[in-house]
Design a protein around this motif. Structure first.
Motif, PDB file in Angstrom:
ATOM      1  N   ILE A  16      94.543  16.514  75.249  1.00 56.54           N
ATOM      2  CA  ILE A  16      94.053  15.406  76.083  1.00 56.54           C
ATOM      3  C   ILE A  16      92.527  15.447  76.165  1.00 56.54           C
ATOM      4  O   ILE A  16      91.861  14.407  76.054  1.00 56.54           O
ATOM      5  N   THR A  17      91.951  16.633  76.322  1.00 54.26           N
ATOM      6  CA  THR A  17      90.497  16.766  76.353  1.00 54.26           C
ATOM      7  C   THR A  17      89.891  16.334  75.017  1.00 54.26           C
ATOM      8  O   THR A  17      88.864  15.643  74.980  1.00 54.26           O
ATOM      9  N   THR A  18      90.532  16.697  73.921  1.00 52.54           N
ATOM     10  CA  THR A  18      90.079  16.291  72.593  1.00 52.54           C
ATOM     11  C   THR A  18      90.176  14.779  72.424  1.00 52.54           C
ATOM     12  O   THR A  18      89.296  14.154  71.821  1.00 52.54           O
ATOM     13  N   LEU A  19      91.215  14.168  72.968  1.00 54.64           N
ATOM     14  CA  LEU A  19      91.374  12.704  72.939  1.00 54.64           C
ATOM     15  C   LEU A  19      90.191  12.028  73.637  1.00 54.64           C
ATOM     16  O   LEU A  19      89.586  11.091  73.099  1.00 54.64           O
ATOM     17  N   ILE A  20      89.843  12.508  74.813  1.00 57.61           N
ATOM     18  CA  ILE A  20      88.730  11.944  75.576  1.00 57.61           C
ATOM     19  C   ILE A  20      87.414  12.122  74.817  1.00 57.61           C
ATOM     20  O   ILE A  20      86.633  11.172  74.674  1.00 57.61           O
ATOM     21  N   SER A  21      87.171  13.313  74.308  1.00 55.40           N
ATOM     22  CA  SER A  21      85.935  13.564  73.555  1.00 55.40           C
ATOM     23  C   SER A  21      85.876  12.684  72.312  1.00 55.40           C
ATOM     24  O   SER A  21      84.816  12.152  71.971  1.00 55.40           O
ATOM     25  N   GLY A  22      87.000  12.514  71.646  1.00 49.73           N
ATOM     26  CA  GLY A  22      87.036  11.659  70.455  1.00 49.73           C
ATOM     27  C   GLY A  22      86.743  10.213  70.783  1.00 49.73           C
ATOM     28  O   GLY A  22      86.034   9.525  70.033  1.00 49.73           O
ATOM     29  N   ILE A  76      78.873  11.824  77.650  1.00 45.90           N
ATOM     30  CA  ILE A  76      79.228  13.233  77.749  1.00 45.90           C
ATOM     31  C   ILE A  76      80.300  13.377  78.820  1.00 45.90           C
ATOM     32  O   ILE A  76      80.106  12.941  79.955  1.00 45.90           O
ATOM     33  N   SER A  77      81.423  13.978  78.435  1.00 47.58           N
ATOM     34  CA  SER A  77      82.510  14.197  79.405  1.00 47.58           C
ATOM     35  C   SER A  77      82.523  15.657  79.829  1.00 47.58           C
ATOM     36  O   SER A  77      82.156  16.549  79.066  1.00 47.58           O
ATOM     37  N   SER A  78      82.953  15.883  81.068  1.00 43.37           N
ATOM     38  CA  SER A  78      83.062  17.255  81.572  1.00 43.37           C
ATOM     39  C   SER A  78      84.109  17.311  82.674  1.00 43.37           C
ATOM     40  O   SER A  78      84.534  16.285  83.210  1.00 43.37           O
ATOM     41  N   ASP A  79      84.490  18.527  82.995  1.00 43.03           N
ATOM     42  CA  ASP A  79      85.394  18.783  84.117  1.00 43.03           C
ATOM     43  C   ASP A  79      86.676  17.969  84.020  1.00 43.03           C
ATOM     44  O   ASP A  79      87.108  17.345  84.988  1.00 43.03           O
ATOM     45  N   VAL A  80      87.296  17.979  82.839  1.00 42.58           N
ATOM     46  CA  VAL A  80      88.548  17.258  82.644  1.00 42.58           C
ATOM     47  C   VAL A  80      89.651  17.984  83.407  1.00 42.58           C
ATOM     48  O   VAL A  80      89.877  19.179  83.213  1.00 42.58           O
ATOM     49  N   VAL A  81      90.311  17.256  84.297  1.00 46.55           N
ATOM     50  CA  VAL A  81      91.423  17.802  85.065  1.00 46.55           C
ATOM     51  C   VAL A  81      92.668  17.017  84.681  1.00 46.55           C
ATOM     52  O   VAL A  81      92.687  15.786  84.768  1.00 46.55           O
TER      53      VAL A  81
END
Length: 173
Positions: A16-22, A76-81
């Protein structure tokens, strides 16, 4: 809250974090090939942004139009919960974002001498992701600005009116 100690949950969190970063990377690199949105969104996606609501197929156009209002962007994304039960097919996701937008020359010229070239936003994304046969995809997403610096882009008159109506904010048109 999700227990991230199991391998499955850690794998889901990673995917899911990789999806958001992509998704952010595609926007910043402007890689809007035909069908690009299929790698990130479900067919029934609903997004809510300061520019309004978009659903389904309109979402890709909405994203491309928003990014096209700038010469360059960096998200820039961070703190993915991620909150999900083990083995769940859906998960709630929330992340912080720092979004820097470089204005088009036409925007700077319209604003005149001394116009600041950047519009920067600190925001929070929230949404839902769904596990599909192609992997995790975003099915609902909203972004809320927590703070901004600089001025937003110059919007077409009809878009500015729609934003003002939906948010109560005055937006340059």
């Amino acid at each position: 809250m999700s227990d991230l100690s199991s391998t499955t949950n850690l794998q889901d969190h990673f995917e899911i974090t990789t999806l958001i970063s992509g998704f952010f990377r595609v926007m910043d690199e402007r890689r809007f090939d035909e069908g690009w949105a299929d790698a990130f969104f479900t067919d029934d996606l609903r997004t809510t942004t300061p520019l309004g609501v978009a659903e389904g197929d309109d979402t890709a156009r909405h994203v491309e139009e928003a990014i096209g209002r700038f010469a360059a962007t960096q998200h820039i994304s961070s703190d993915v919960v991620v909150r999900a039960e083990p083995g769940a097919r859906t998960a709630h996701v929330r992340w912080n974002a720092h979004m820097t937008h470089v204005h088009l020359d036409s925007t700077l010229q319209a604003r005149g001498e001394g116009a600041h070239p950047l519009f920067t936003v600190g925001g929070v994304y929230e949404g839902e992701v769904r596990r599909t046969d192609k992997g995790w995809r975003i099915s609902r997403m909203s972004v809320r600005a927590v703070w901004t610096t600089g001025e937003p882009p110059v919007l077409p008159e009809d878009t500015a009116a729609r934003v003002a109506e939906s948010t109560g904010a005055r937006v340059a048109g």
